[in-house]
Design a protein around this motif. Structure first.
Motif, PDB file in Angstrom:
ATOM      1  N   ALA A 417       0.827  -1.201   0.000  1.00  0.00           N
ATOM      2  CA  ALA A 417       0.000   0.000   0.000  1.00  0.00           C
ATOM      3  C   ALA A 417       0.864   1.256   0.000  1.00  0.00           C
ATOM      4  N   VAL A 418       1.931   1.222   0.784  1.00  0.00           N
ATOM      5  CA  VAL A 418       2.838   2.378   0.854  1.00  0.00           C
ATOM      6  C   VAL A 418       3.520   2.605  -0.487  1.00  0.00           C
ATOM      7  N   GLU A 419       4.017   1.538  -1.109  1.00  0.00           N
ATOM      8  CA  GLU A 419       4.722   1.684  -2.377  1.00  0.00           C
ATOM      9  C   GLU A 419       3.783   2.158  -3.481  1.00  0.00           C
ATOM     10  N   GLN A 420       2.547   1.673  -3.488  1.00  0.00           N
ATOM     11  CA  GLN A 420       1.593   2.097  -4.503  1.00  0.00           C
ATOM     12  C   GLN A 420       1.261   3.578  -4.354  1.00  0.00           C
ATOM     13  N   LYS A 421       1.074   4.023  -3.128  1.00  0.00           N
ATOM     14  CA  LYS A 421       0.794   5.437  -2.887  1.00  0.00           C
ATOM     15  C   LYS A 421       1.992   6.293  -3.274  1.00  0.00           C
ATOM     16  N   ARG A 422       3.183   5.829  -2.920  1.00  0.00           N
ATOM     17  CA  ARG A 422       4.402   6.576  -3.226  1.00  0.00           C
ATOM     18  C   ARG A 422       4.595   6.712  -4.730  1.00  0.00           C
TER      19      ARG A 422
END
Length: 531
Positions: A417-422
């Motif tokens: 989730a963090v990587e997708q948002k980033r």
């Protein structure tokens, strides 16, 4: 509020390449190498057709199945997934607005040097009219620097000189600081000798020794090396140098490329499936092969999750994990040394493909494809509605746009989730107008099945031939000792695998083409040897 801009039609660019009057040639490079198969009969003529199981329905498996079936071999192709194409497969999905669209594992560039892959596609598209050329291969760094290969000459050595002269990343001080002796291996590539020279060095350390300007290192070389889905610190320098030879310093085809004008299944694999079935190939998609065991009479039992059949020969056209798993479950395949080498193969780190359907267009001057560096994990941005028909029709109907983001070599265990948002936040840095866009829908594909070509790993990579002459291997992980990489290595190895089996039966196989297998310029090669 004014209505959003809507293109009247999908821009139609010229066909991928003009037909050349010489049918023996596959491109513009007059020094392209021709690899002839062993002589033999044009087609199998035995009383009983030989049978081959092709395990894997990606590019390599499809190439092998094509060459075998065209010559009268009875082929059964097994593919675990419900669709063909392997890492270029596509599947249907429904967006929140009710649109039925195709999702895939992401953008792929079909370079003009992909002679054998393009030859495979010509089976159903003789003029390659389903490919369209993008006008540029632009690069952008987070510092604001831009670069492009559009105006770089295509013919070596002018391509190298043009790159240095025209690139904003090279200044006079940079040229003085560079180590020309360390750079000479780029101009003296010989296959397979390049692996003897450089397989024990990382791509990062090799570039450091040349002392390229930092901007050029990031904009060109890092973009290239990360196309192998690996961090340059882990990637073999031999693989990166070979790649520069193929795409830039050893070929006259240039660095511009083509893309399919519709999603992969529509443009590529559904027509080829029909072609194969017309040649008697049984396509068993959605069928997982569990084991392959030699039989006393020299054949093989292929056991799936539903049945078991005997075949005279087998082509293993699997990714790294699939090959390793099948060999581990089939203890009688090969010999001990071959099995140990196979067990040591590793996959590249995970990568992420994020596709966003936005409610408004990106700026009109945004290219269809942009390579990026210096923006964190973002490696490239594609605006699919610039060139793919399905995406363009969605954009025309809704007034929006379809944008795809790639992030290679992400950390194992990364928070998805963090990587997708980033990744989306990095898109906003590259194309600021997307900050105001609403995401109509999105799809995120996480994968970790590409081969890793680590420092010192060349000797462990499988060759097409195995200890059992009836068992051959194909795929982009295979060591071919030819100047090919990525999708072209997959296609080439598939044809080579078919040729190895056909040679056993006295049937001539597929003629192949590659870029020249050594660098150009006797003086430069002589200097490199002295260095």
């Amino acid at each position: 509020m004014s209505a959003p801009h809507r293109p009247a039609t999908v821009p139609r660019r010229p066909a991928a390449e003009p037909r050349h009057p010489d049918p023996a040639r596959r491109g513009r490079d007059r020094r392209a190498r021709t690899i002839l198969p062993a002589p033999g009969a044009p087609r199998f003529t035995g009383d009983r057709p030989m049978t081959t199981a092709v395990v894997g329905g990606g590019i390599a498996g499809l190439a092998a199945a094509t060459a075998l079936a065209e010559r009268g071999v009875r082929v059964t192709l097994y593919e675990r997934e419900p669709t063909l194409g392997g890492r270029l497969a596509g599947w249907r999905t429904t967006l929140s607005d009710g649109s039925d669209v195709t999702m895939s594992r992401g953008f792929h560039a079909f370079f003009r040097q992909y002679y054998n892959l393009r030859g495979l596609l010509r089976r159903t598209d003789p003029g390659l009219e389903r490919l369209r050329g993008l006008p540029d291969y632009p690069l952008r760094h987070g510092s604001g620097l831009h670069d492009s290969f559009r105006h770089v000459p295509r013919t070596p050595p002018w391509s190298a000189l043009g790159f240095v002269a025209l690139s904003p990343t090279f200044g006079l001080r940079d040229l003085v600081r560079m180590n020309p002796v360390a750079a000479l291996p780029l101009l003296d590539v010989r296959v397979p000798r390049v692996y003897e020279r450089l397989d024990g060095v990382s791509a990062h350390d090799f570039l450091e020794s040349i002392r390229f300007p930092e901007a050029a290192h990031h904009l060109a070389f890092e973009v290239f090396s990360r196309s192998f889905f690996a961090d340059p610190r882990r990637l073999s320098a031999a693989e990166m140098v070979l790649m520069f030879h193929i795409y830039f310093l050893g070929s006259s085809e240039g660095l511009l490329f083509d893309v399919p004008d519709e999603p992969f299944p529509t443009a590529l694999w559904e027509p080829l499936a029909g072609y194969l079935e017309g040649h008697g190939v049984e396509l068993r998609t959605g069928t997982s092969v569990e084991t392959v065991d030699p039989t006393p009479d020299g054949g093989f039992h292929v056991a799936t999750d539903t049945d078991e059949r005997r075949h005279d020969t087998v082509v293993l056209a699997l990714d790294t994990g699939g090959l390793g798993g099948l060999v581990a479950r089939s203890p009688l395949l090969g010999d001990a040394a071959w099995r140990e080498r196979t067990a040591r193969l590793r996959t590249a780190p995970p990568f992420l493909v994020s596709r966003l359907w936005l409610d408004r267009p990106v700026a009109a001057d945004r290219p269809g494809f942009l390579g990026t560096s210096g923006y964190g994990s973002l490696d490239n941005v594609s605006v699919l509605d610039r060139w793919e028909g399905e995406a363009a029709r969605w954009a025309f109907r809704t007034g929006g746009s379809v944008v795809e983001l790639h992030a290679y070599a992400l950390p194992d265990g990364a928070d998805r989730a963090v990587e997708q948002k980033r990744l989306v936040e990095q898109l906003h840095q590259v194309y600021p107008e997307t900050r105001a866009a609403k995401v109509v829908d999105e799809r995120h594909e996480w994968r970790s099945d590409c081969p890793l070509f680590p420092v010192g790993g060349y000797a462990d990579r499988p060759t097409v031939r195995t200890p059992d002459p009836g068992l051959v291997v194909a795929g982009d992980l295979v060591r071919t000792e030819l100047p090919v990489a990525l999708m072209e290595r997959a296609a080439t190895s598939g044809f080579l695998a078919a040729n190895a089996l056909l040679e056993r039966w006295g049937v001539t196989g597929q003629t192949l083409w590659t870029v020249p297998d050594r660098g150009r310029g006797a003086v430069l090669r002589g200097l490199a040897r002295l260095g």
